[in-house]
Write a protein that holds these residues in place. Structure first.
Motif, PDB file in Angstrom:
ATOM      1  N   PHE A  22     -46.881  61.732 -14.823  1.00 59.50           N
ATOM      2  CA  PHE A  22     -47.260  63.505 -15.508  1.00 59.50           C
ATOM      3  C   PHE A  22     -47.882  64.297 -14.494  1.00 59.50           C
ATOM      4  O   PHE A  22     -47.409  65.490 -14.626  1.00 59.50           O
ATOM      5  CB  PHE A  22     -48.880  63.041 -16.226  1.00 59.50           C
ATOM      6  CG  PHE A  22     -48.375  62.504 -17.622  1.00 59.50           C
ATOM      7  CD1 PHE A  22     -47.603  63.240 -18.450  1.00 59.50           C
ATOM      8  CD2 PHE A  22     -49.072  61.483 -18.337  1.00 59.50           C
ATOM      9  CE1 PHE A  22     -46.722  63.004 -19.500  1.00 59.50           C
ATOM     10  CE2 PHE A  22     -48.090  60.763 -19.569  1.00 59.50           C
ATOM     11  CZ  PHE A  22     -47.706  61.726 -20.478  1.00 59.50           C
ATOM     12  N   PRO A  23     -48.402  64.218 -13.500  1.00 58.79           N
ATOM     13  CA  PRO A  23     -49.030  64.838 -12.343  1.00 58.79           C
ATOM     14  C   PRO A  23     -47.643  65.422 -11.372  1.00 58.79           C
ATOM     15  O   PRO A  23     -47.490  66.599 -11.286  1.00 58.79           O
ATOM     16  CB  PRO A  23     -49.925  64.606 -11.289  1.00 58.79           C
ATOM     17  CG  PRO A  23     -50.407  62.892 -11.670  1.00 58.79           C
ATOM     18  CD  PRO A  23     -49.297  62.944 -13.303  1.00 58.79           C
ATOM     19  N   VAL A  24     -46.710  64.556 -11.315  1.00 52.93           N
ATOM     20  CA  VAL A  24     -45.569  64.895 -10.605  1.00 52.93           C
ATOM     21  C   VAL A  24     -44.866  65.703 -11.092  1.00 52.93           C
ATOM     22  O   VAL A  24     -44.061  67.103 -11.219  1.00 52.93           O
ATOM     23  CB  VAL A  24     -44.291  63.127 -10.045  1.00 52.93           C
ATOM     24  CG1 VAL A  24     -43.723  63.946  -9.391  1.00 52.93           C
ATOM     25  CG2 VAL A  24     -45.620  62.678  -9.506  1.00 52.93           C
ATOM     26  N   TYR A  50     -43.921  70.476 -10.766  1.00 53.60           N
ATOM     27  CA  TYR A  50     -42.455  71.217 -10.043  1.00 53.60           C
ATOM     28  C   TYR A  50     -43.235  72.183  -9.501  1.00 53.60           C
ATOM     29  O   TYR A  50     -43.475  73.135  -9.450  1.00 53.60           O
ATOM     30  CB  TYR A  50     -41.179  71.039 -11.185  1.00 53.60           C
ATOM     31  CG  TYR A  50     -41.260  70.238 -11.619  1.00 53.60           C
ATOM     32  CD1 TYR A  50     -39.893  68.697 -10.773  1.00 53.60           C
ATOM     33  CD2 TYR A  50     -40.817  69.939 -12.831  1.00 53.60           C
ATOM     34  CE1 TYR A  50     -40.048  67.391 -11.033  1.00 53.60           C
ATOM     35  CE2 TYR A  50     -39.917  68.557 -13.184  1.00 53.60           C
ATOM     36  CZ  TYR A  50     -39.782  67.632 -12.460  1.00 53.60           C
ATOM     37  OH  TYR A  50     -38.702  66.728 -12.893  1.00 53.60           O
ATOM     38  N   GLY A  51     -41.945  72.332  -8.001  1.00 56.38           N
ATOM     39  CA  GLY A  51     -42.192  73.321  -7.073  1.00 56.38           C
ATOM     40  C   GLY A  51     -41.135  74.320  -7.397  1.00 56.38           C
ATOM     41  O   GLY A  51     -40.107  74.008  -7.952  1.00 56.38           O
ATOM     42  N   LYS A  52     -40.350  75.056  -5.916  1.00 58.38           N
ATOM     43  CA  LYS A  52     -39.489  75.775  -6.332  1.00 58.38           C
ATOM     44  C   LYS A  52     -38.593  74.942  -5.435  1.00 58.38           C
ATOM     45  O   LYS A  52     -37.149  75.148  -5.697  1.00 58.38           O
ATOM     46  CB  LYS A  52     -39.422  76.603  -4.550  1.00 58.38           C
ATOM     47  CG  LYS A  52     -39.885  76.100  -3.438  1.00 58.38           C
ATOM     48  CD  LYS A  52     -40.054  77.313  -2.341  1.00 58.38           C
ATOM     49  CE  LYS A  52     -40.329  76.553  -1.512  1.00 58.38           C
ATOM     50  NZ  LYS A  52     -39.967  77.589  -0.313  1.00 58.38           N
ATOM     51  N   ASP A 110     -37.855  67.016  -7.131  1.00 54.82           N
ATOM     52  CA  ASP A 110     -38.774  67.068  -7.541  1.00 54.82           C
ATOM     53  C   ASP A 110     -37.620  65.536  -8.633  1.00 54.82           C
ATOM     54  O   ASP A 110     -38.408  64.618  -8.316  1.00 54.82           O
ATOM     55  CB  ASP A 110     -39.488  67.377  -7.651  1.00 54.82           C
ATOM     56  CG  ASP A 110     -40.381  68.358  -6.438  1.00 54.82           C
ATOM     57  OD1 ASP A 110     -40.195  68.294  -5.635  1.00 54.82           O
ATOM     58  OD2 ASP A 110     -40.409  69.785  -6.865  1.00 54.82           O
ATOM     59  N   LEU A 111     -36.981  66.114  -9.177  1.00 49.19           N
ATOM     60  CA  LEU A 111     -36.608  65.408 -10.846  1.00 49.19           C
ATOM     61  C   LEU A 111     -35.668  64.200  -9.928  1.00 49.19           C
ATOM     62  O   LEU A 111     -35.512  62.621 -10.663  1.00 49.19           O
ATOM     63  CB  LEU A 111     -35.653  66.236 -10.586  1.00 49.19           C
ATOM     64  CG  LEU A 111     -34.885  65.080 -12.587  1.00 49.19           C
ATOM     65  CD1 LEU A 111     -36.034  66.114 -13.461  1.00 49.19           C
ATOM     66  CD2 LEU A 111     -33.472  67.401 -13.165  1.00 49.19           C
TER      67      LEU A 111
END
Length: 127
Positions: A83-85, A89-91, A96-97
């Motif tokens: 959930f926090p990850v 999500y950043g730029k 990240d995915l």
């Protein structure tokens, strides 16, 4: 002699430790002082939902229940991690995915391993 900043840091850590110990010990001492202790045969009787127990409370469970509970706990903690990850999500959203897919893929390997070992096959207990 210790520098003043280091001494201040040590004192703040000691204060937090002391407060933590006080918050842990004071309720135990208060419950010992306030609560009236009962003794007797009924005190040691097993109580389960208001019904009389049948047989002994000491029975063996198969290890499959334990392993199943551990798998559930591991996935429960992993979902709390996701959930926090997902919210952070950043730029670099694609990277990240991909990292999340790798993480879930490794977890899926754990499920496949447990499945191959027969953890999810419930067999009746032989008495």
């Amino acid at each position: 002699m210790l520098p003043k900043e280091l001494l201040t840091d040590f004192l703040s850590v000691a204060l937090y430790l002391l407060v933590g110990v006080v918050f842990a010990v004071v309720p135990i001492i208060l419950s010992m002082l306030i609560v009236k202790r009962s003794t007797g045969k009924m005190r040691e009787a097993t109580y389960e939902s208001g019904m009389e127990t049948i047989g002994t409370a000491w029975m063996q469970f198969t290890v499959a229940y334990y392993i199943y509970a551990l798998i559930f706990l591991a996935f429960d903690v992993d979902v709390l991690y996701l959930f926090p990850v997902a919210l952070a999500y950043g730029k670099y959203a694609i990277r990240d995915l991909v990292e999340i897919f790798i993480f879930v893929g490794i977890l899926s390997l754990a499920i496949v391993y447990a499945w191959c070992k027969g953890v999810f096959e419930w067999k009746p207990r032989e008495e």
